[in-house]
Design an enzyme around this catalytic site. Structure first.
Site, PDB file in Angstrom:
ATOM      1  CE  LYS A 160       5.481   4.496   2.127  1.00 57.20           C
ATOM      2  NZ  LYS A 160       4.383   4.891   1.212  1.00 57.20           N
ATOM      3  N   GLY A 203       8.097  11.031  -3.509  1.00 56.31           N
ATOM      4  CA  GLY A 203       7.866   9.907  -4.420  1.00 56.31           C
ATOM      5  C   GLY A 203       6.910   8.856  -3.901  1.00 56.31           C
ATOM      6  CG  LEU A 225       9.498   5.490  -3.378  1.00 55.77           C
ATOM      7  CD1 LEU A 225      10.843   5.412  -4.095  1.00 55.77           C
ATOM      8  CD2 LEU A 225       8.639   4.273  -3.716  1.00 55.77           C
ATOM      9  CB  SER A 272      12.543   5.314   5.816  1.00 54.77           C
ATOM     10  OG  SER A 272      13.434   4.246   6.049  1.00 54.77           O
ATOM     11  CG  ASP A 286       3.724   6.355   5.658  1.00 55.29           C
ATOM     12  OD1 ASP A 286       2.584   5.958   6.003  1.00 55.29           O
ATOM     13  OD2 ASP A 286       3.984   6.762   4.521  1.00 55.29           O
TER      14      ASP A 286
END
Length: 279
Positions: free
Chosen positions: A14, A100, A102, A107, A139
């Protein structure tokens, strides 16, 4: 044979298209505003169901203790929540850089929940899985719910949002940024005024963590300066990865070809839907 046995399950990265820190909460966390959009850079998860109830990580990540492995933690949380008697062998092909910004670990955890919910035939609704995911990380819920979203709270209060799906160049300068060090930094902006969705759509951007990350990690600062020569550079989350939007794949790919070694980069497209949204 159980449904979907042997398949791989994608776990997308993401981007935080902006990040605003509104203040510190009584529980020590920070109130945020952000927009999450997925991109087509994926880790890949495989799960083999075990009848003996054991949960095993087949290929542990270097430097990550088993107790800290988010895939295993997600599987244990789902198993405990449902009292499921089954187990799983879990393996992961890791492409998303760690630290990072991301969302790779979150996820991976979300995809573990989605995969095992199906393979174990639990049929829990997504909001219930998202609530379980929140215990693993702020997240995780957006990956479980599967839609690009305007997010508030610690990132768990989600409003689906339709966005352009442009091409981005992501640059990884090779450092794993510590989220804790960023949020503990005395120079971090913690009292930004909230913005509205309409203000964001009118062009608002920025990341309150950018100045601190650039100061703490000179290589990220160098990568930011390099990427800024080709477009408006942004920091994703509190991590070490930067991104810029491009008009098309070709222009992003040309810029990637100029990327200095040893930095890594990926040309990716924004996605408003998680690839497992309809599964």
């Amino acid at each position: 044979m159980l449904p979907d046995a042997g398949r791989s399950w994608p776990a997308p990265a993401k981007l935080n298209l902006f990040l605003r820190i509104l203040g510190r909460r009584p529980d020590g966390y920070h109130s945020l505003q952000t927009v999450f959009q997925f991109v087509n850079l994926y880790d890949e998860l495989r799960c083999a169901v075990r009848r003996d109830g054991e949960l095993r990580r087949i290929d542990p990540l270097p430097g990550v203790a088993p107790a800290d492995d988010l895939c295993v933690r997600a599987a244990r949380a789902l198993k405990a929540h449902t009292a499921c008697s089954l187990g799983a062998d879990i393996s992961l092909l890791k492409r998303i850089p760690m630290g990072g910004g991301l969302g790779g670990g979150s996820s991976d955890a979300a995809t573990t929940l989605l995969a095992l919910n199906r393979l174990w035939r639990l049929d829990l609704p997504r909001p219930q899985l998202a609530a379980l995911g929140l215990t693993l990380g702020a997240d995780v819920p957006v990956f479980v719910m599967g839609r690009a979203a305007w997010a508030e709270g610690v990132g768990e209060r989600l409003t689906p949002i339709d966005l352009d799906q442009p091409w981005y160049l992501i640059v990884d300068a090779g450092v794993a940024v510590s989220t804790a060090s960023v949020f503990k930094h005395p120079k971090l902006t913690r009292n930004s005024a909230p913005v509205t969705i309409s203000a964001y759509r009118s062009g608002f951007s920025g990341n309150d963590c950018l100045a601190v990350v650039r100061a703490l990690y000179p290589v990220v600062d160098a990568a930011y300066c390099w990427l800024s020569e080709f477009g408006e550079a942004h920091l994703s989350g509190t991590g070490g990865c930067l991104f810029a939007r491009f008009e098309g794949y070709e222009s992003a790919a040309r810029t990637l070809s100029l990327l200095p070694a040893p930095w890594r980069g990926w040309v990716v497209q924004g996605l408003n839907h998680h690839p497992l949204l309809d599964h």
